[in-house]
Enzyme design. Structure first.
Site, PDB file in Angstrom:
ATOM      1  N   GLU A  41      -2.496 -10.617   1.097  1.00 21.21           N
ATOM      2  CA  GLU A  41      -2.905  -9.207   1.181  1.00 21.21           C
ATOM      3  C   GLU A  41      -1.687  -8.424   1.633  1.00 21.21           C
ATOM      4  O   GLU A  41      -1.292  -8.499   2.790  1.00 21.21           O
ATOM      5  CB  GLU A  41      -4.065  -9.032   2.170  1.00 21.21           C
ATOM      6  CG  GLU A  41      -4.477  -7.578   2.347  1.00 21.21           C
ATOM      7  CD  GLU A  41      -5.448  -7.369   3.512  1.00 21.21           C
ATOM      8  OE1 GLU A  41      -6.232  -8.289   3.830  1.00 21.21           O
ATOM      9  OE2 GLU A  41      -5.411  -6.273   4.104  1.00 21.21           O
ATOM     10  N   ARG A  45       1.445  -0.129   3.701  1.00 21.75           N
ATOM     11  CA  ARG A  45       1.851   0.587   4.912  1.00 21.75           C
ATOM     12  C   ARG A  45       3.307   0.986   4.896  1.00 21.75           C
ATOM     13  O   ARG A  45       3.775   1.632   5.834  1.00 21.75           O
ATOM     14  CB  ARG A  45       1.655  -0.318   6.138  1.00 21.75           C
ATOM     15  CG  ARG A  45       0.239  -0.578   6.467  1.00 21.75           C
ATOM     16  CD  ARG A  45       0.172  -1.022   7.904  1.00 21.75           C
ATOM     17  NE  ARG A  45      -0.907  -1.953   8.079  1.00 21.75           N
ATOM     18  CZ  ARG A  45      -1.118  -2.633   9.183  1.00 21.75           C
ATOM     19  NH1 ARG A  45      -0.280  -2.478  10.199  1.00 21.75           N
ATOM     20  NH2 ARG A  45      -2.135  -3.433   9.276  1.00 21.75           N
ATOM     21  N   LYS A 129     -14.938  -6.874   4.722  1.00 19.75           N
ATOM     22  CA  LYS A 129     -13.947  -7.105   5.776  1.00 19.75           C
ATOM     23  C   LYS A 129     -14.534  -6.555   7.071  1.00 19.75           C
ATOM     24  O   LYS A 129     -15.093  -5.451   7.085  1.00 19.75           O
ATOM     25  CB  LYS A 129     -12.667  -6.354   5.422  1.00 19.75           C
ATOM     26  CG  LYS A 129     -11.665  -6.260   6.562  1.00 19.75           C
ATOM     27  CD  LYS A 129     -10.309  -5.857   6.044  1.00 19.75           C
ATOM     28  CE  LYS A 129      -9.372  -5.498   7.197  1.00 19.75           C
ATOM     29  NZ  LYS A 129      -7.977  -5.497   6.769  1.00 19.75           N
TER      30      LYS A 129
HETATM   31  O1  LIG Z   1      -3.902  -2.689   7.244  1.00 22.57           O
HETATM   32  C1  LIG Z   1      -5.116  -2.879   7.103  1.00 22.57           C
HETATM   33  O2  LIG Z   1      -5.710  -2.664   6.047  1.00 22.57           O
HETATM   34  C2  LIG Z   1      -5.896  -3.363   8.217  1.00 22.57           C
HETATM   35  O3  LIG Z   1      -7.065  -3.397   8.121  1.00 22.57           O
HETATM   36  C3  LIG Z   1      -5.223  -3.826   9.395  1.00 22.57           C
HETATM   37  C4  LIG Z   1      -4.927  -5.306   9.345  1.00 22.57           C
HETATM   38  O4  LIG Z   1      -5.927  -6.023   8.739  1.00 22.57           O
HETATM   39  C5  LIG Z   1      -4.722  -5.809  10.692  1.00 22.57           C
HETATM   40  O5  LIG Z   1      -3.749  -5.032  11.288  1.00 22.57           O
HETATM   41  C6  LIG Z   1      -4.347  -7.243  10.696  1.00 22.57           C
HETATM   42  O6  LIG Z   1      -3.310  -7.451  11.558  1.00 22.57           O
HETATM   43  P1  LIG Z   1      -3.392  -8.346  12.866  1.00 22.57           P
HETATM   44  O7  LIG Z   1      -4.357  -7.747  13.792  1.00 22.57           O
HETATM   45  O8  LIG Z   1      -1.987  -8.246  13.358  1.00 22.57           O
HETATM   46  O9  LIG Z   1      -3.738  -9.719  12.411  1.00 22.57           O
END
Ligand SMILES: O=C(O)C(=O)C[C@H](O)[C@H](O)COP(=O)(O)O
Length: 208
Positions: A41, A45, A129
């Site tokens: 994925e 960003r 999700k």
């Molecule tokens: O960018 C997106 O679409 C999101 O929903 C955010 C990410 O899923 C989380 O930031 C996962 O990152 P960790 O928490 O570091 O594992």
């Protein structure tokens, strides 16, 4: 792979990847694959995200490349145009949902409350999700919703680590989990793809 439900079956862990340098996209995808993870994925960003998706789609066709952080209708359309095979949204608005459906791609819409999940189920979406997972109540929360919402399955994401992953994967309503820990920012900056491969191999070995 044609539905969101299929997406949950690709791997115990869906690596959530942020690419700052487009040159890192292909080696990162190859390292994940070498570690046994067949899906990625790639989040929208960074300015290079669409180009990174296009490169992986073309140069590493063995991995299923999707776009994450789809937060606008334009994102959905652009990601599909770049070659994404699926979409993931952190939360869901009607406009984003309509745009995601319009791409024809499978997608995982984000939800963090029971009402949001029920609204998505009304639209025929049963693979969701759960974001932000840890901050929204974590594995205990998902365990609680399994009773009233038995038809829904989730990919919890947000704040999950290799250490907490098994708690989620043990739940019957969790298909896979999402996490960024397989591709640490520093490892990519250092072009240390061996570390990515090692972390991927450890994640691929997690039992569902
Ligand atoms: O960018 C997106 O679409 C999101 O929903 C955010 C990410 O899923 C989380 O930031 C996962 O990152 P960790 O928490 O570091 O594992």
């Amino acid at each position: 792979m044609t539905t969101g439900a299929d997406l949950l079956e690709l791997s115990p862990v869906m690596p959530v990847v942020v690419i700052d340098d487009v040159e890192d996209a292909v080696p990162t995808a190859r390292a994940l694959l070498a570690g046994g993870i067949g899906v990625i994925e790639l989040t929208l960003r960074t300015p290079v995200a669409l180009a990174a998706i296009a490169r992986v789609a073309t140069e590493v066709p063995e991995i299923v490349i999707g776009a994450g952080t789809v937060t606008s209708p334009a994102h959905a359309k652009e990601a599909a145009g770049a070659g994404a095979k699926f979409l993931v949204t952190p939360g869901t608005t009607d406009a984003v949902l309509d745009a995601a459906f319009a791409t024809g791609l499978p997608f995982l819409p984000g939800a963090s409350t029971v009402s949001e999940a029920m609204r998505l189920a009304e639209r025929g979406l049963t693979a969701l999700k759960f974001f932000p997972a840890e901050a929204s109540g974590g594995a205990a929360y998902l365990k609680s919703v399994a009773g009233p919402l038995p038809g829904l399955r989730f990919c919890p994401t947000g704040g999950i680590t290799a250490a907490t992953a098994p708690d989620y994967l043990a739940l019957p309503n969790v298909g896979c989990i999402g996490g960024s820990w397989l591709t640490p920012k520093k490892s990519l900056a250092d072009k240390d793809f061996a570390t990515v491969e090692r972390l991927a191999a450890e994640a691929a070995a997690l039992a569902r």
